[in-house]
Design an enzyme around this catalytic site. Sequence first.
Site, PDB file in Angstrom:
ATOM      1  N   ARG A  61      -4.445   1.554   5.061  1.00  0.00           N
ATOM      2  CA  ARG A  61      -4.502   2.249   3.766  1.00  0.00           C
ATOM      3  C   ARG A  61      -4.117   3.721   3.893  1.00  0.00           C
ATOM      4  O   ARG A  61      -4.684   4.573   3.227  1.00  0.00           O
ATOM      5  CB  ARG A  61      -5.887   2.149   3.129  1.00  0.00           C
ATOM      6  CG  ARG A  61      -6.255   0.794   2.599  1.00  0.00           C
ATOM      7  CD  ARG A  61      -5.625   0.525   1.243  1.00  0.00           C
ATOM      8  NE  ARG A  61      -5.646  -0.908   0.954  1.00  0.00           N
ATOM      9  CZ  ARG A  61      -6.588  -1.497   0.211  1.00  0.00           C
ATOM     10  NH1 ARG A  61      -7.515  -0.783  -0.339  1.00  0.00           N
ATOM     11  NH2 ARG A  61      -6.538  -2.789   0.016  1.00  0.00           N
ATOM     12  N   ARG A  65      -5.303   6.221  -2.385  1.00  0.00           N
ATOM     13  CA  ARG A  65      -5.817   7.142  -3.402  1.00  0.00           C
ATOM     14  C   ARG A  65      -6.389   8.456  -2.865  1.00  0.00           C
ATOM     15  O   ARG A  65      -6.645   9.372  -3.626  1.00  0.00           O
ATOM     16  CB  ARG A  65      -6.902   6.436  -4.230  1.00  0.00           C
ATOM     17  CG  ARG A  65      -6.335   5.368  -5.090  1.00  0.00           C
ATOM     18  CD  ARG A  65      -7.248   4.940  -6.223  1.00  0.00           C
ATOM     19  NE  ARG A  65      -6.476   4.096  -7.126  1.00  0.00           N
ATOM     20  CZ  ARG A  65      -5.759   4.577  -8.140  1.00  0.00           C
ATOM     21  NH1 ARG A  65      -5.775   5.857  -8.415  1.00  0.00           N
ATOM     22  NH2 ARG A  65      -5.057   3.775  -8.886  1.00  0.00           N
ATOM     23  N   ARG A  74       0.916   7.005  -9.028  1.00  0.00           N
ATOM     24  CA  ARG A  74       0.381   5.751  -9.561  1.00  0.00           C
ATOM     25  C   ARG A  74      -0.173   5.908 -10.976  1.00  0.00           C
ATOM     26  O   ARG A  74      -0.380   4.907 -11.664  1.00  0.00           O
ATOM     27  CB  ARG A  74      -0.745   5.238  -8.640  1.00  0.00           C
ATOM     28  CG  ARG A  74      -0.297   4.694  -7.307  1.00  0.00           C
ATOM     29  CD  ARG A  74      -0.074   3.184  -7.317  1.00  0.00           C
ATOM     30  NE  ARG A  74      -1.232   2.440  -7.805  1.00  0.00           N
ATOM     31  CZ  ARG A  74      -1.351   1.926  -9.003  1.00  0.00           C
ATOM     32  NH1 ARG A  74      -0.394   2.041  -9.890  1.00  0.00           N
ATOM     33  NH2 ARG A  74      -2.436   1.275  -9.376  1.00  0.00           N
ATOM     34  N   ASP A 110       0.654  -5.478  -1.511  1.00  0.00           N
ATOM     35  CA  ASP A 110      -0.715  -5.987  -1.484  1.00  0.00           C
ATOM     36  C   ASP A 110      -0.716  -7.423  -0.992  1.00  0.00           C
ATOM     37  O   ASP A 110       0.276  -8.136  -1.144  1.00  0.00           O
ATOM     38  CB  ASP A 110      -1.366  -5.914  -2.866  1.00  0.00           C
ATOM     39  CG  ASP A 110      -2.880  -5.992  -2.745  1.00  0.00           C
ATOM     40  OD1 ASP A 110      -3.507  -4.970  -2.438  1.00  0.00           O
ATOM     41  OD2 ASP A 110      -3.437  -7.102  -2.897  1.00  0.00           O
ATOM     42  N   TYR A 188      -9.973 -15.242  -2.221  1.00  0.00           N
ATOM     43  CA  TYR A 188      -9.681 -14.548  -3.484  1.00  0.00           C
ATOM     44  C   TYR A 188      -9.298 -15.540  -4.585  1.00  0.00           C
ATOM     45  O   TYR A 188      -9.696 -15.395  -5.738  1.00  0.00           O
ATOM     46  CB  TYR A 188      -8.515 -13.565  -3.302  1.00  0.00           C
ATOM     47  CG  TYR A 188      -8.945 -12.218  -2.766  1.00  0.00           C
ATOM     48  CD1 TYR A 188      -9.724 -11.355  -3.528  1.00  0.00           C
ATOM     49  CD2 TYR A 188      -8.570 -11.801  -1.502  1.00  0.00           C
ATOM     50  CE1 TYR A 188     -10.117 -10.117  -3.038  1.00  0.00           C
ATOM     51  CE2 TYR A 188      -8.956 -10.571  -0.996  1.00  0.00           C
ATOM     52  CZ  TYR A 188      -9.734  -9.727  -1.775  1.00  0.00           C
ATOM     53  OH  TYR A 188     -10.126  -8.516  -1.294  1.00  0.00           O
TER      54      TYR A 188
HETATM   55  C1  LIG Z   1      -1.912  -3.219   3.590  1.00  0.00           C
HETATM   56  C2  LIG Z   1      -2.292  -3.002   2.135  1.00  0.00           C
HETATM   57  C3  LIG Z   1      -3.195  -3.781   1.382  1.00  0.00           C
HETATM   58  N1  LIG Z   1      -3.288  -3.248   0.119  1.00  0.00           N
HETATM   59  C4  LIG Z   1      -2.510  -2.134   0.062  1.00  0.00           C
HETATM   60  C5  LIG Z   1      -1.823  -1.994   1.302  1.00  0.00           C
HETATM   61  C6  LIG Z   1      -0.688  -1.017   1.612  1.00  0.00           C
HETATM   62  C7  LIG Z   1      -1.067   0.387   1.796  1.00  0.00           C
HETATM   63  C8  LIG Z   1      -1.541   0.859   3.127  1.00  0.00           C
HETATM   64  O1  LIG Z   1      -2.283   0.153   3.844  1.00  0.00           O
HETATM   65  O2  LIG Z   1      -1.188   1.993   3.468  1.00  0.00           O
HETATM   66  C9  LIG Z   1      -2.347  -1.274  -1.131  1.00  0.00           C
HETATM   67  C10 LIG Z   1      -3.474  -1.212  -2.096  1.00  0.00           C
HETATM   68  N2  LIG Z   1      -4.104  -2.287  -2.688  1.00  0.00           N
HETATM   69  C11 LIG Z   1      -5.064  -1.813  -3.569  1.00  0.00           C
HETATM   70  C12 LIG Z   1      -5.065  -0.410  -3.551  1.00  0.00           C
HETATM   71  C13 LIG Z   1      -5.949   0.510  -4.389  1.00  0.00           C
HETATM   72  C14 LIG Z   1      -5.629   0.432  -5.847  1.00  0.00           C
HETATM   73  C15 LIG Z   1      -4.611   1.404  -6.380  1.00  0.00           C
HETATM   74  O3  LIG Z   1      -4.053   2.242  -5.699  1.00  0.00           O
HETATM   75  O4  LIG Z   1      -4.378   1.364  -7.583  1.00  0.00           O
HETATM   76  C16 LIG Z   1      -4.075  -0.019  -2.627  1.00  0.00           C
HETATM   77  C17 LIG Z   1      -3.683   1.373  -2.264  1.00  0.00           C
HETATM   78  C18 LIG Z   1      -5.895  -2.675  -4.445  1.00  0.00           C
HETATM   79  C19 LIG Z   1      -6.722  -3.669  -3.732  1.00  0.00           C
HETATM   80  N3  LIG Z   1      -6.223  -4.771  -3.089  1.00  0.00           N
HETATM   81  C20 LIG Z   1      -7.249  -5.455  -2.500  1.00  0.00           C
HETATM   82  C21 LIG Z   1      -8.452  -4.768  -2.759  1.00  0.00           C
HETATM   83  C22 LIG Z   1      -9.846  -5.165  -2.240  1.00  0.00           C
HETATM   84  C23 LIG Z   1     -10.650  -5.807  -3.316  1.00  0.00           C
HETATM   85  C24 LIG Z   1     -11.958  -6.402  -2.862  1.00  0.00           C
HETATM   86  O5  LIG Z   1     -11.967  -7.431  -2.204  1.00  0.00           O
HETATM   87  O6  LIG Z   1     -13.011  -5.832  -3.220  1.00  0.00           O
HETATM   88  C25 LIG Z   1      -8.144  -3.660  -3.557  1.00  0.00           C
HETATM   89  C26 LIG Z   1      -9.083  -2.634  -4.127  1.00  0.00           C
HETATM   90  C27 LIG Z   1      -7.046  -6.664  -1.680  1.00  0.00           C
HETATM   91  C28 LIG Z   1      -6.464  -6.325  -0.370  1.00  0.00           C
HETATM   92  N4  LIG Z   1      -5.228  -5.706  -0.151  1.00  0.00           N
HETATM   93  C29 LIG Z   1      -4.996  -5.548   1.179  1.00  0.00           C
HETATM   94  C30 LIG Z   1      -6.092  -6.133   1.854  1.00  0.00           C
HETATM   95  C31 LIG Z   1      -6.180  -6.267   3.369  1.00  0.00           C
HETATM   96  C32 LIG Z   1      -6.687  -5.016   3.973  1.00  0.00           C
HETATM   97  C33 LIG Z   1      -8.148  -4.753   3.719  1.00  0.00           C
HETATM   98  O7  LIG Z   1      -8.973  -5.525   4.236  1.00  0.00           O
HETATM   99  O8  LIG Z   1      -8.420  -3.781   3.019  1.00  0.00           O
HETATM  100  C34 LIG Z   1      -7.011  -6.588   0.907  1.00  0.00           C
HETATM  101  C35 LIG Z   1      -8.348  -7.261   1.164  1.00  0.00           C
HETATM  102  C36 LIG Z   1      -3.810  -5.007   1.880  1.00  0.00           C
END
Ligand SMILES: Cc1c2[nH]c(c1CCC(=O)O)Cc1[nH]c(c(CCC(=O)O)c1C)Cc1[nH]c(c(CCC(=O)O)c1C)Cc1[nH]c(c(CCC(=O)O)c1C)C2
Length: 391
Positions: A61, A65, A74, A110, A188
């Site tokens: 990540r 944010r 964003r 994602d 999910y």
């Molecule tokens: C590798 C990656 C992911 N998401 C994002 C990235 C790329 C950005 C980076 O890592 O730099 C952007 C990425 N994805 C998301 C965000 C935040 C939202 C936004 O910016 O609007 C970002 C930056 C949204 C997101 N997407 C997801 C969640 C978790 C929800 C939950 O189970 O409670 C969330 C909040 C699912 C998700 N997405 C991802 C995982 C695996 C990694 C981990 O364990 O965190 C998972 C579980 C993978």
Amino acid sequence: MSKNDLILQTGVFLNQVRENTDSNMKCFLPSPKDFPQLKNDTFLRAARGEETEHVPVWCMRQAGRYLPEFRESRAGKDFFETCQSPEACCELTLQPLRRFPFDAAIIFSDILVVPQAMGMDVQMVAGKGPTFPEPLKEPEDLQRLQVKVDTDKELGYVFRAITLTRHKIEGKVPLIGFSGAPWTLMSYMIEGGGSNTHSKAKRWLYQHPEASHMLLKMLTDVIVEYLLGQVAAGAQALQVFESHAGILGPAEFKEFSLPYLRDIACRVKDKLKEAGQDVPMIVFAKDAHYALEELSQSNYEVVGLDWTIDPLSARERTGGKVSLQGNMDPCALYAPKERISDIVKKMLEGFGTRGYIANLGHGVYPDMEPENIGAFVEAVHQHSKQMIKQI
Ligand SMILES: Cc1c2[nH]c(c1CCC(=O)O)Cc1[nH]c(c(CCC(=O)O)c1C)Cc1[nH]c(c(CCC(=O)O)c1C)Cc1[nH]c(c(CCC(=O)O)c1C)C2
């Protein structure tokens, strides 16, 4: 028509032409060849267990944010629409590299784009996270899923983002592609979003083991194609996220996660070998310390670790078979910079400097100070350079 009206109408017309050109931009996106030469291959060498001048570092990540420029890019835009724009993904991937000397970048996307490609609706709801309006409830619901996914058609936007980013990164550092692992995606798709207990998804494992295996197999097939497509598009390493490994016990992990993680690595590697390509693969199974031995023998070059594993015992238990990645507690980034430096030094001493990629044990949180991420990166570089000089 007055002169002013004419100017105004011409302006509107020109804007429309520009918009049409933008929406057809994919015609003008570069192709996955003639990529700039890689200048910093420290991350790739460490993944293969080779010698390096410093320990490479990146953060899960790192595009997120916590960066004001990320929040600005964003703002007001739908999350998955952003994921579908190669230009936006490229910009968000490059943002952290402009601030910090990371040794790798991960493509902005994602894990939930895969269930979308299989026909499920997924929305990012502000304050709630990813949400599936119609999650899978019973085995019959598997019929709603697309079995054979044309990844070029359904996920081509990710491939185009990778190609564009690989060009725009100008060979500064390697670009990592990624996918969610089958069990994490399955959870999910059944839970319909994030969950504390994952009891709906786990109910399937105990009540519908056959249907569970069917779904995991369907996901595995799509993930293999998806990862191969990412390499064809320009990804130089691949990470598979089994973020929900920790809610399984050792026996369930062995039955419902590990075989699919192995299958993904074997099939991707076999295909890449045929094409004469060698792309390091990382498996990150969060909270699966009970399965460290198995993970180190699952055909991945690198095992990613969360912070609940002690570096020294992780080395002992993996017996030098793989490189390790991780594992500073992300919350240590709330500490003052000097303390971060001390924590990093201890972590490096535990892991050693060879076959090691420094990272956090999970992603950066949105309320973290960008400056402290900089301190983390600097501490890894500084301490590891000194340690390597002394060897
Ligand atoms: C590798 C990656 C992911 N998401 C994002 C990235 C790329 C950005 C980076 O890592 O730099 C952007 C990425 N994805 C998301 C965000 C935040 C939202 C936004 O910016 O609007 C970002 C930056 C949204 C997101 N997407 C997801 C969640 C978790 C929800 C939950 O189970 O409670 C969330 C909040 C699912 C998700 N997405 C991802 C995982 C695996 C990694 C981990 O364990 O965190 C998972 C579980 C993978």
